[in-house]
Each structure stands twice: as C-alpha cells, then as structure tokens.
Write a protein that holds these residues in place. Sequence first.
Motif, PDB file in Angstrom:
ATOM      1  N   UNK A  21       0.837  -1.201   0.000  1.00  0.00           N
ATOM      2  CA  UNK A  21       0.000   0.000   0.000  1.00  0.00           C
ATOM      3  C   UNK A  21       0.875   1.255   0.000  1.00  0.00           C
ATOM      4  N   UNK A  22       1.916   1.246   0.833  1.00  0.00           N
ATOM      5  CA  UNK A  22       2.795   2.421   0.919  1.00  0.00           C
ATOM      6  C   UNK A  22       3.497   2.704  -0.407  1.00  0.00           C
ATOM      7  N   UNK A  23       3.796   1.664  -1.172  1.00  0.00           N
ATOM      8  CA  UNK A  23       4.512   1.869  -2.438  1.00  0.00           C
ATOM      9  C   UNK A  23       3.617   2.430  -3.533  1.00  0.00           C
ATOM     10  N   UNK A  24       2.289   2.382  -3.337  1.00  0.00           N
ATOM     11  CA  UNK A  24       1.382   2.870  -4.381  1.00  0.00           C
ATOM     12  C   UNK A  24       1.587   4.349  -4.666  1.00  0.00           C
ATOM     13  N   UNK A  25       1.856   5.136  -3.617  1.00  0.00           N
ATOM     14  CA  UNK A  25       2.004   6.580  -3.813  1.00  0.00           C
ATOM     15  C   UNK A  25       3.178   6.881  -4.735  1.00  0.00           C
ATOM     16  N   UNK A  26       4.311   6.190  -4.518  1.00  0.00           N
ATOM     17  CA  UNK A  26       5.473   6.415  -5.374  1.00  0.00           C
ATOM     18  C   UNK A  26       5.212   5.934  -6.798  1.00  0.00           C
TER      19      UNK A  26
END
Length: 424
Positions: free
Chosen positions: A113-118
């Motif tokens: 989930x955290x990597x989606x923003x990047x």
Amino acid sequence: MRARLAALAACVAAMLALPALAADRLTLDDAFARVEQAHPDLRLAGGQRTVLTAELDRASFKPPLVVGASAENVLGTGEASGLSGAELTLTLTSVLERGGKLDARRALVQSRIDSLALQRESKRLDLLAEVARRYLAVVSAQRQREIADLDIGQRKRTVAGARQRLQAGASPESVVLTAEAALARAELERARAVQREAGAKQHLAALWGERDPSFEVVAGSPLDLPKVVSFDELTTWLARTPEIAQFAGEQRIREARLQLARTQATPDIDWQVGVRRLQATDDFGFVASASMPLGARSRAEPEIRVAEAELALLEIERESRNLSLYSTLADAHGRYLSAQLEVRRLGSEVIPKLGRAESAAERAYRAGAISYLEWAQLQSERTSARKQQLEAALEAQRALIEIQRLTGQPFVAGPAERIPGESP
C-alpha cells in the motif's frame, strides 16, 4: 514529491505556453490538468489501493474458531443400537499461529500500500512528460506552417519578378514556370504542416479521451531556450527521482516477504478442546488435543532462500537502473547544450546574413545582374536554415523534457534566452 512535480509542470508550461485567451485556447497547463483528471493510469492507483486495503483486512484475521460436534456408538447393533449407547462430544478447535505470521502478513500488504504513492507519482511524471512531448509536436507543426508561409511569400516575389522580366523580354517563359513550380512546392509544404498539426492535436487530445478536438494550442516560441543548472547538480537530483525512490518501497516489500517466509519455519499448533457426554453413566468429561506438523523448517527453507535471493538482487537492480538513468541524463544534457548552441548561432549569424543576401539578390535579379537560379538558391538556403533552427530548437525542448522527467525537478537556472535574428 508532489511539489517537485508541480514545479515541473510550471517550468515546462513557462517555456512553451502563454495564458489562455479563450475557452477553446489550450495551454500546456490546461493539457496537464485534463490528463490528471481523465487519464485511467492515474485513476488506477485509487482502485489498487481499495484492493490492497481489503487484502490488509483479510490478512489481519486470526485463524477462525471452529465449533464441532461428534457422536459415537450410535445406530449400531446390540448395546450400541439406536442412541442408547451414544457418546456425544462438543468441540472447539483452532490454530495457534507462531513465529509472528499475523504481523508478517500485515506488514507485507501494508508495504505494498505504501509503495502505491510512489508508483502513482512516477506514472504521473511520465504522463506529464508525454503531454509535453505531444504538445510540442503541435507547436512544431505550427512553426513549420509559419516557415512555409514565409517561404510562400518569398516564392511569390520570385514569380512576380520572373513575370516582369518575361514581359520585358529579358527572361524566357521557362523561368516563370520554374518559379511557379517552386511556389507550388512551398504551398504543398504548408498543406502538409496543416495536416501534421491536425494529427498532432488528435494525438494530444487522445491522452484525456477527446475524440474530436476543437481547441487551439497557445504556445510561445520554441526558440526561447532557458539556461539549466550544471550537470553535476542534475546528477544529485537524479538520486531523488521517483524511479529510484521506488526501490526503497520495493525493498520494504521484499523484506516483508522474507520475514513472512521465515515465519513458516515455525510450525503452528492445532488445538482442540471439548466436552463429552457418556451415555452409559450419564456423566460428562473434558477432552483436549493438540498437534503440530513436523519438518516445517525444511519445508520453509526453499521459500526463505527465494526471498533472500530476491532481496539481494534488488541492490543490483538499483545499480543497473542508476547507471541507465545517469547515461540517459548525460545524453539528454549533451543534446540540449548542443542544440542550444546551434539555435543561437543560426539565429545570430546564419539566418540574418542569408536574409540580407536574399534581399540583395532580389534587387540584383530585378536589375538583371544575376540569374533566377542564384536568387532561388538563396531563398532555398534561407528557408532551410529556418527549418534547421526550428529542428534544433525542438531537439533542445525534447531533451529538456527528458531531463525534467528524469530528475522531477524545476532545474531551470535562469529565464529563457531570446535568440537573436529572424523567427517565424
């Protein structure tokens, strides 16, 4: 990250676009806004987040409690006939997870989930660059049309001069026909530029799903090229580009996968508790059991080795990507400086001198001092120089867009340089 991308959009827009004058006039900022609102690749991240959030909820569940019932010594023969000798047992069973499996599952999904923003910011940066390139293609067609208009003006003067010489008996009809043919070719070139502009608009509008574009692109001169910071400073920004930052997110994902694989080496315990009723004595007894699989560590070892190998490969992938980005940045920076120099020298030296030479040739031709071919050759050279300058400017702008895509930074060090000399 978002601030840097906003600065990128503002920087490219300042180079190529002017404020919109009417509802149907499209600036580069307008194109950026339409793509951000409509492009499915940017909306995709929202849907992916919903999916992963549901996966996180699923990963947060502990093993379920299972209620069961069993009956023994029923529907048999003799003393076990019917229900007279039945023994009924009510049980409650579940699995005791060991080794931190619950936390490992949650950490893996959360890292995704955290990597989606990047990932979304990287895709957004690529789309902004693609918008700028397609917008530049429209500007290119407009400038080619303007150069063709200038060439048509030159050729019309040539036709007029040739007819004047023909009427005076100083020139054959073939010269007039040749001049008219050159004029027709210039008009053909303009028609091709108009067609290219329509195609480029359609290509640009496709980014936000518009099928029948009716806008007019508002753009400044592509000959106005800004100064950029040094290559050394660009390389420092390269280390913070979204393409490299994504490796940090990927590292967290692979570390979470490794941790989850390691938890499989610790076997879980299946447990069961219950109450049994003994029909013969009308008594109740407590029952309990536990089981644990053997060989869990050996079965988990291959998966652990896979996760460790993937994590180790990530550093090699990062080095390879760094090298590729550095090479691309060096090439784009070199192309920009070379094209900028070409635009400047053509505008300050070559085109003005050809302009003066062409004017002098026109006067000489009308006076009968030179032939038509000498005048026509100077006209062709002047038009070719204009086209060469435009192509060099477009090459510089394309290199500029690529540098911005790579660095994600407003790297302009100063205002755009106004190229001296003629411009369409």
